[in-house]
Design an enzyme around this catalytic site. Structure first.
Site, PDB file in Angstrom:
ATOM      1  N   GLU A  43      13.780  -8.026  62.356  1.00 19.37           N
ATOM      2  CA  GLU A  43      15.123  -7.709  62.566  1.00 19.37           C
ATOM      3  C   GLU A  43      15.631  -6.341  62.403  1.00 19.37           C
ATOM      4  O   GLU A  43      16.621  -5.899  62.720  1.00 19.37           O
ATOM      5  CB  GLU A  43      15.991  -8.861  62.293  1.00 19.37           C
ATOM      6  CG  GLU A  43      16.123  -8.913  60.920  1.00 19.37           C
ATOM      7  CD  GLU A  43      17.095  -9.922  60.249  1.00 19.37           C
ATOM      8  OE1 GLU A  43      17.893  -9.985  61.156  1.00 19.37           O
ATOM      9  OE2 GLU A  43      16.649 -10.615  59.226  1.00 19.37           O
ATOM     10  N   CYS A  87     -16.557  -2.552  70.120  1.00 23.44           N
ATOM     11  CA  CYS A  87     -15.214  -3.477  69.607  1.00 23.44           C
ATOM     12  C   CYS A  87     -15.790  -4.788  68.950  1.00 23.44           C
ATOM     13  O   CYS A  87     -15.572  -5.082  67.956  1.00 23.44           O
ATOM     14  CB  CYS A  87     -14.210  -3.551  70.566  1.00 23.44           C
ATOM     15  SG  CYS A  87     -12.970  -4.479  69.954  1.00 23.44           S
ATOM     16  N   THR A 121      -9.707   0.595  72.304  1.00 32.56           N
ATOM     17  CA  THR A 121     -10.176  -0.645  73.167  1.00 32.56           C
ATOM     18  C   THR A 121      -9.269  -0.878  74.447  1.00 32.56           C
ATOM     19  O   THR A 121      -9.489  -0.893  75.495  1.00 32.56           O
ATOM     20  CB  THR A 121     -10.464  -1.871  72.395  1.00 32.56           C
ATOM     21  OG1 THR A 121     -11.537  -1.606  71.716  1.00 32.56           O
ATOM     22  CG2 THR A 121     -10.772  -3.144  73.505  1.00 32.56           C
ATOM     23  N   ASP A 165     -14.305   5.746  75.534  1.00 33.30           N
ATOM     24  CA  ASP A 165     -14.595   6.616  74.629  1.00 33.30           C
ATOM     25  C   ASP A 165     -15.153   7.783  74.688  1.00 33.30           C
ATOM     26  O   ASP A 165     -15.142   8.977  74.365  1.00 33.30           O
ATOM     27  CB  ASP A 165     -15.078   5.895  73.228  1.00 33.30           C
ATOM     28  CG  ASP A 165     -14.425   4.864  72.539  1.00 33.30           C
ATOM     29  OD1 ASP A 165     -13.139   4.727  73.033  1.00 33.30           O
ATOM     30  OD2 ASP A 165     -14.730   4.534  71.674  1.00 33.30           O
ATOM     31  N   TYR A 196     -18.948 -13.243  76.285  1.00 31.50           N
ATOM     32  CA  TYR A 196     -19.162 -11.859  77.332  1.00 31.50           C
ATOM     33  C   TYR A 196     -20.052 -12.262  78.307  1.00 31.50           C
ATOM     34  O   TYR A 196     -20.035 -11.943  79.487  1.00 31.50           O
ATOM     35  CB  TYR A 196     -19.178 -10.611  76.348  1.00 31.50           C
ATOM     36  CG  TYR A 196     -17.992 -10.217  76.029  1.00 31.50           C
ATOM     37  CD1 TYR A 196     -17.497  -8.922  76.769  1.00 31.50           C
ATOM     38  CD2 TYR A 196     -17.294 -10.531  74.997  1.00 31.50           C
ATOM     39  CE1 TYR A 196     -16.142  -8.342  76.388  1.00 31.50           C
ATOM     40  CE2 TYR A 196     -16.199  -9.935  74.699  1.00 31.50           C
ATOM     41  CZ  TYR A 196     -15.497  -8.719  75.225  1.00 31.50           C
ATOM     42  OH  TYR A 196     -14.550  -8.117  75.004  1.00 31.50           O
ATOM     43  N   LYS A 240     -14.168  -6.038  61.892  1.00 26.41           N
ATOM     44  CA  LYS A 240     -13.318  -5.033  61.080  1.00 26.41           C
ATOM     45  C   LYS A 240     -12.161  -6.124  60.697  1.00 26.41           C
ATOM     46  O   LYS A 240     -11.632  -6.009  59.523  1.00 26.41           O
ATOM     47  CB  LYS A 240     -12.880  -3.818  61.439  1.00 26.41           C
ATOM     48  CG  LYS A 240     -11.949  -2.892  60.773  1.00 26.41           C
ATOM     49  CD  LYS A 240     -10.464  -3.211  61.042  1.00 26.41           C
ATOM     50  CE  LYS A 240     -10.302  -3.136  62.576  1.00 26.41           C
ATOM     51  NZ  LYS A 240     -10.011  -1.775  63.048  1.00 26.41           N
ATOM     52  N   HIS A 292      16.628 -13.762  62.200  1.00 31.07           N
ATOM     53  CA  HIS A 292      16.883 -13.782  60.888  1.00 31.07           C
ATOM     54  C   HIS A 292      16.218 -15.013  60.139  1.00 31.07           C
ATOM     55  O   HIS A 292      16.432 -16.090  60.598  1.00 31.07           O
ATOM     56  CB  HIS A 292      18.420 -13.598  60.366  1.00 31.07           C
ATOM     57  CG  HIS A 292      18.642 -13.361  59.029  1.00 31.07           C
ATOM     58  ND1 HIS A 292      18.501 -12.331  58.352  1.00 31.07           N
ATOM     59  CD2 HIS A 292      19.337 -14.339  58.104  1.00 31.07           C
ATOM     60  CE1 HIS A 292      19.148 -12.335  57.149  1.00 31.07           C
ATOM     61  NE2 HIS A 292      19.417 -13.891  57.123  1.00 31.07           N
ATOM     62  N   SER A 320     -16.003  -3.094  76.149  1.00 32.98           N
ATOM     63  CA  SER A 320     -14.624  -3.547  76.815  1.00 32.98           C
ATOM     64  C   SER A 320     -14.231  -2.993  78.146  1.00 32.98           C
ATOM     65  O   SER A 320     -14.089  -3.333  79.083  1.00 32.98           O
ATOM     66  CB  SER A 320     -13.579  -2.845  75.817  1.00 32.98           C
ATOM     67  OG  SER A 320     -13.812  -3.619  74.507  1.00 32.98           O
ATOM     68  N   GLY A 321     -14.445  -1.584  78.322  1.00 29.86           N
ATOM     69  CA  GLY A 321     -14.245  -0.917  79.647  1.00 29.86           C
ATOM     70  C   GLY A 321     -15.293  -1.422  80.490  1.00 29.86           C
ATOM     71  O   GLY A 321     -14.656  -1.612  81.625  1.00 29.86           O
ATOM     72  N   GLY A 342     -15.728  10.150  62.126  1.00 28.44           N
ATOM     73  CA  GLY A 342     -15.869  10.373  63.601  1.00 28.44           C
ATOM     74  C   GLY A 342     -16.870   9.717  64.236  1.00 28.44           C
ATOM     75  O   GLY A 342     -17.741   9.280  63.823  1.00 28.44           O
ATOM     76  N   GLY A 381     -10.828  10.412  57.119  1.00 29.27           N
ATOM     77  CA  GLY A 381      -9.599  10.504  57.107  1.00 29.27           C
ATOM     78  C   GLY A 381      -8.963   9.621  58.135  1.00 29.27           C
ATOM     79  O   GLY A 381      -7.888  10.024  58.161  1.00 29.27           O
TER      80      GLY A 381
END
Length: 449
Positions: free
Chosen positions: A439, A41, A309, A301, A97, A49, A434, A13-14, A260, A173
């Site tokens: 809201e 990504c 991303t 990253d 891409y 994902k 609504h 991405s970057g 990680g 986690g």
């Protein structure tokens, strides 16, 4: 030897954003990529994902539909169909891409890139040179060493499983662990989540984290906190037998590690430069993303400021503009909205209640928890929570948090308001739509504390 004004190592991405912006400003640009056009990504991250997240929601939707009068026969999941359709979509995006780079006039160099020293890079079997180099190689899943490590999969492997296991143990986690616990559980897999600390999703508002414990357990995810894996073995039937440090034994068809990611710096040739690493193993850069090697920069990253991303995109855009004629660009890291695609979704922008109380003298918290309207005709016990945190002295909204349906879509709009400096008074005088869940953010009148 080909020579470029800018060589970007990594077509994620970057890297793609930096290269396209630089080319649009008149630079002669090349991108070197050895594996994933579009980066983590697109290939083994956010996009596939999210497709799996969508798939996992249908089990709830099928069940909930009965309350709205729908009668469905027993729905069956074809993992093979899901995986193959996902693969086709990723292949399509890879082509997108490639065309983006081509249309921008960026040269794509396919192969592993190794720095050879000042302004020189070997890409595959070809040596090229560049006035400036951007390292945008991203990260790679980290799996610690332990007996039986060879029997587990990581967050890249999970997208290519031949079969869906009947039971899985997920270790970790963070975002990825929590999201895949929801994905597998929603796809009908008995799911265990093992985390070595007392509570997952560190860094998020604690109340949101505790709320998610309740919701995930209610959906059937088995959570093992304050536990870690000591070994994994495989029996003759191919079952993974997992031993935890609390003595508990788990058995599953797969064990997935989501512990990680680390910068992908292997064989990059940093030793031939003056590039330095931080104590965390990320590339050390200044506020203009330049490393200790003049003319060599790093974004995304691999510098670890915020491993998201949209942040890599912002960094790539700011750096390219600063390098090729639009100086003064900067990235604001203060208000970064983010979402965790658990079930229900989590989304947040700004400070947690804990961080806000450390920063401000007096904080007001506005909060509500309720059953979403869309579940009112169902037997679901799922609830949602919304939370607004205000600095009392300025009345400025400094944090918005939510766990519930379409949380990311809702918080994105609130992030615009907060970036513009919205106060609680601004929220209060905003007319709601609504009936919507969104809201509720503009109808919270009484602080709970």
């Amino acid at each position: 030897m080909q020579h470029f004004d800018l060589l970007v190592i990594g077509a994620g991405s970057g890297g793609v954003r930096a290269s396209r912006i630089a080319a649009s400003l008149g630079a002669k640009v090349a991108v070197a990529e050895e594996r994933y056009l579009g980066g983590t990504c697109v290939n083994v991250g956010c996009v596939p994902k999210k497709l799996f997240v969508y798939a996992s929601h249908f089990s709830d939707l099928f069940s909930q539909s009965r309350g709205y009068g729908w009668a469905l026969s027993d729905p069956q999941l074809s993992w093979k169909t899901l995986r193959e359709n996902k693969d086709r979509e990723i292949e399509r995006l890879n082509g997108v891409y490639g065309r983006l780079l081509d249309n921008a006039g960026v040269t794509l160099l396919e192969g592993h890139a190794t720095l050879l020293g000042s302004k020189r890079v070997m890409v595959g079997d070809e040596e090229v040179s560049a006035e400036r180099i951007i390292i945008a190689v991203g990260g790679w899943p980290f799996v610690p060493e332990f007996p039986g490590r060879e029997h587990v999969i990581d967050s890249n492997d999970v997208f290519y499983l031949d079969e869906l296991p009947e039971e899985i143990v997920i270790v970790g986690g963070g975002y990825i662990a929590a999201e895949f616990a929801g994905i597998f559980n929603g796809l009908g897999v008995k799911t265990h989540l093992v985390y070595r600390r007392e509570l997952f999703l560190r860094g998020f508002d604690r109340e949101i984290r505790e709320f998610m414990v309740e919701q995930m357990r209610a959906k059937g995810v088995v959570l093992h906190f304050n536990a870690d894996v000591t070994s994994v073995s495989v029996d003759a039937a191919g079952v993974r037998n997992v031993t935890l440090d609390n003595g508990q034994q788990l058995s599953a068809g797969q064990v997935m590690y989501a512990t990680g990611r680390r910068p992908l710096l292997d064989n990059l040739g940093l030793e031939s430069t003056s590039v330095r690493l931080t104590d965390k193993g990320t590339i050390d850069v200044d506020d203009k993303f330049e490393t200790h090697e003049s003319g060599v920069y790093a974004i995304g990253d691999v510098v670890g400021r915020a491993e998201l991303t949209p942040v890599a995109l912002a960094e790539g855009m700011a750096l390219a503009r600063n390098l090729f004629g639009e100086v003064g660009q900067a990235v604001n890291y203060d208000l970064i909205p983010t979402a965790v695609f658990t079930q229900p979704n989590i989304a947040t922008v700004g400070l947690s209640e804990e961080d806000a109380r450390e920063r401000y003298e007096q904080v007001a918290v506005y909060q509500s928890s309720f059953k979403p309207m869309q579940l009112s005709l169902t037997d679901s016990d799922e609830r949602c929570i919304i939370k607004v945190i205000v600095d009392v002295a300025s009345d400025q909204v400094v944090g918005c948090h939510m766990a519930g349906p379409e949380a990311g879509e809702i918080i994105q709009g609130l992030a615009v308001a907060m970036t513009a400096g919205a106060t609680k008074a601004d929220f209060d005088r905003t007319i709601g739509i609504h009936p919507t869940l969104a809201e509720e953010f503009v109808t919270l009148r009484q602080a709970v504390r």
